[in-house]
Scaffold this motif. Structure first.
Motif, PDB file in Angstrom:
ATOM      1  N   VAL A  21     -13.113   9.452  -4.384  1.00 63.96           N
ATOM      2  CA  VAL A  21     -11.708   9.774  -4.155  1.00 63.96           C
ATOM      3  C   VAL A  21     -11.355  11.043  -4.930  1.00 63.96           C
ATOM      4  CG1 VAL A  21      -9.338   8.962  -4.439  1.00 63.96           C
ATOM      5  CG2 VAL A  21     -11.148   7.339  -3.845  1.00 63.96           C
ATOM      6  N   VAL A  22     -10.710  11.990  -4.240  1.00 67.97           N
ATOM      7  CA  VAL A  22     -10.291  13.244  -4.857  1.00 67.97           C
ATOM      8  C   VAL A  22      -8.861  13.499  -4.414  1.00 67.97           C
ATOM      9  CG1 VAL A  22     -10.767  15.710  -5.064  1.00 67.97           C
ATOM     10  CG2 VAL A  22     -12.644  14.125  -4.653  1.00 67.97           C
ATOM     11  N   GLY A  23      -7.890  13.220  -5.256  1.00 76.12           N
ATOM     12  CA  GLY A  23      -6.495  13.461  -4.893  1.00 76.12           C
ATOM     13  C   GLY A  23      -5.613  12.265  -5.188  1.00 76.12           C
ATOM     14  N   PRO A  24      -4.291  12.459  -5.169  1.00 77.14           N
ATOM     15  CA  PRO A  24      -3.354  11.443  -5.636  1.00 77.14           C
ATOM     16  C   PRO A  24      -2.707  10.557  -4.573  1.00 77.14           C
ATOM     17  CG  PRO A  24      -2.204  13.507  -5.437  1.00 77.14           C
ATOM     18  CD  PRO A  24      -3.646  13.773  -5.045  1.00 77.14           C
ATOM     19  N   SER A  25      -3.039  10.694  -3.302  1.00 82.85           N
ATOM     20  CA  SER A  25      -2.231  10.003  -2.297  1.00 82.85           C
ATOM     21  C   SER A  25      -2.383   8.489  -2.278  1.00 82.85           C
ATOM     22  CB  SER A  25      -2.495  10.564  -0.899  1.00 82.85           C
ATOM     23  OG  SER A  25      -3.692  10.074  -0.373  1.00 82.85           O
ATOM     24  N   MET A  26      -3.415   7.944  -2.893  1.00 79.81           N
ATOM     25  CA  MET A  26      -3.584   6.488  -2.917  1.00 79.81           C
ATOM     26  C   MET A  26      -3.275   5.879  -4.277  1.00 79.81           C
ATOM     27  SD  MET A  26      -4.228   5.385   0.085  1.00 79.81           S
ATOM     28  CE  MET A  26      -4.844   3.733  -0.216  1.00 79.81           C
ATOM     29  N   ALA A  27      -2.743   6.667  -5.211  1.00 79.16           N
ATOM     30  CA  ALA A  27      -2.375   6.140  -6.525  1.00 79.16           C
ATOM     31  C   ALA A  27      -1.191   5.180  -6.355  1.00 79.16           C
ATOM     32  CB  ALA A  27      -2.002   7.281  -7.461  1.00 79.16           C
ATOM     33  N   PRO A  28      -1.107   4.140  -7.105  1.00 79.60           N
ATOM     34  CA  PRO A  28      -1.926   3.757  -8.252  1.00 79.60           C
ATOM     35  C   PRO A  28      -3.144   2.900  -7.917  1.00 79.60           C
ATOM     36  CG  PRO A  28      -0.079   2.277  -8.129  1.00 79.60           C
ATOM     37  CD  PRO A  28       0.063   3.257  -6.975  1.00 79.60           C
ATOM     38  N   ALA A  29      -3.308   2.476  -6.660  1.00 79.91           N
ATOM     39  CA  ALA A  29      -4.432   1.603  -6.310  1.00 79.91           C
ATOM     40  C   ALA A  29      -5.768   2.303  -6.483  1.00 79.91           C
ATOM     41  CB  ALA A  29      -4.291   1.105  -4.874  1.00 79.91           C
ATOM     42  N   LEU A  30      -5.850   3.570  -6.070  1.00 79.13           N
ATOM     43  CA  LEU A  30      -7.068   4.363  -6.207  1.00 79.13           C
ATOM     44  C   LEU A  30      -6.715   5.664  -6.891  1.00 79.13           C
ATOM     45  CD1 LEU A  30      -8.497   3.894  -2.607  1.00 79.13           C
ATOM     46  CD2 LEU A  30      -9.144   2.643  -4.668  1.00 79.13           C
ATOM     47  N   LEU A  31      -7.542   6.046  -7.847  1.00 79.31           N
ATOM     48  CA  LEU A  31      -7.282   7.250  -8.620  1.00 79.31           C
ATOM     49  C   LEU A  31      -8.371   8.290  -8.375  1.00 79.31           C
ATOM     50  CD1 LEU A  31      -6.298   5.511 -11.967  1.00 79.31           C
ATOM     51  CD2 LEU A  31      -4.771   6.381 -10.188  1.00 79.31           C
ATOM     52  N   PRO A  32      -8.060   9.567  -8.596  1.00 83.24           N
ATOM     53  CA  PRO A  32      -9.102  10.587  -8.468  1.00 83.24           C
ATOM     54  C   PRO A  32     -10.299  10.247  -9.353  1.00 83.24           C
ATOM     55  CG  PRO A  32      -6.959  11.622  -8.680  1.00 83.24           C
ATOM     56  CD  PRO A  32      -6.755  10.150  -8.926  1.00 83.24           C
ATOM     57  N   GLY A  33     -11.479  10.356  -8.787  1.00 83.76           N
ATOM     58  CA  GLY A  33     -12.705  10.010  -9.514  1.00 83.76           C
ATOM     59  C   GLY A  33     -13.223   8.624  -9.172  1.00 83.76           C
ATOM     60  N   ASP A  34     -12.360   7.762  -8.625  1.00 83.94           N
ATOM     61  CA  ASP A  34     -12.836   6.446  -8.196  1.00 83.94           C
ATOM     62  C   ASP A  34     -13.847   6.630  -7.076  1.00 83.94           C
ATOM     63  OD1 ASP A  34     -11.124   5.188  -9.945  1.00 83.94           O
ATOM     64  OD2 ASP A  34      -9.758   4.434  -8.408  1.00 83.94           O
ATOM     65  N   ARG A  35     -14.818   5.753  -7.036  1.00 84.32           N
ATOM     66  CA  ARG A  35     -15.781   5.757  -5.944  1.00 84.32           C
ATOM     67  C   ARG A  35     -15.572   4.478  -5.145  1.00 84.32           C
ATOM     68  NH1 ARG A  35     -17.493   8.813  -9.828  1.00 84.32           N
ATOM     69  NH2 ARG A  35     -18.827  10.590  -9.448  1.00 84.32           N
ATOM     70  N   LEU A  36     -15.722   4.595  -3.847  1.00 81.84           N
ATOM     71  CA  LEU A  36     -15.542   3.459  -2.959  1.00 81.84           C
ATOM     72  C   LEU A  36     -16.863   3.120  -2.292  1.00 81.84           C
ATOM     73  CD1 LEU A  36     -12.290   4.605  -1.122  1.00 81.84           C
ATOM     74  CD2 LEU A  36     -12.460   3.054  -3.072  1.00 81.84           C
ATOM     75  N   VAL A  37     -17.194   1.841  -2.262  1.00 83.08           N
ATOM     76  CA  VAL A  37     -18.308   1.380  -1.443  1.00 83.08           C
ATOM     77  C   VAL A  37     -17.700   1.103  -0.077  1.00 83.08           C
ATOM     78  CG1 VAL A  37     -20.036  -0.416  -1.099  1.00 83.08           C
ATOM     79  CG2 VAL A  37     -19.516   0.381  -3.425  1.00 83.08           C
TER      80      VAL A  37
END
Length: 161
Positions: free
Chosen positions: A36-52
């Protein structure tokens, strides 16, 4: 960027992803990793998070999905599939202040939805910190299911703005 990854550039504040591993249709493995690169899914997903992510699955309302941006097909984005509509999926970001989603580009065709996210992997807060306590704390919080929300609560929240 790790070798084998692919970077999509965007001039907007879209939720971008860097995809690691196999691309859909190019490998027998149905799973991959997206960063993930960017803020549009914050707070559930943050920049730097990786998704399987799992390729080739049909999303359900409330699922986090990786999809091609309808206006820039070489750009992969992460959004929440809110509801089925005529012609495809209505997708929204969890961050209501970033409007690069279906409010801007409309319904996303089914063929643009590439993968469904299953797990979130958070990167270590301090990559150089190898103390056992720090590693244990990270390990206990790093792997989590991707949060899902009721589509009705998402739509209600969007209408209340």
């Amino acid at each position: 960027m790790p070798e084998g990854g692919r970077w999509q550039q965007d001039e907007t504040d879209a939720q971008r992803v860097t995809e690691h591993g196999a691309e859909p249709g190019r490998s027998a493995l149905p799973f991959g990793i997206a960063e993930v690169v960017g803020p549009s899914m914050a707070p559930a997903l943050l920049p730097g998070d990786r998704l399987v992510v799992q390729y080739g699955t049909s999303p359900r309302p409330g699922d986090v999905v990786v999809l091609r941006h309808p206006m820039q097909q070489d750009l992969l984005i992460v959004k929440r599939a809110v509801e089925r509509r005529e012609g495809g999926w209505w997708v929204l970001g969890d961050n209501r202040f970033v409007e690069n989603d279906s409010r801007e580009f409309g319904v996303v065709p089914d063929g643009f939805v590439l993968a469904r996210a299953w797990l979130r992997l958070r990167p270590p807060q301090a990559p150089g910190d190898r103390r056992p306590a720090a590693l244990l704390t990270w390990a206990l919080s790093a792997v989590r299911p991707v949060p899902s929300f009721s589509p009705r609560s998402l739509l209600r929240r969007r209408r209340a703005r």
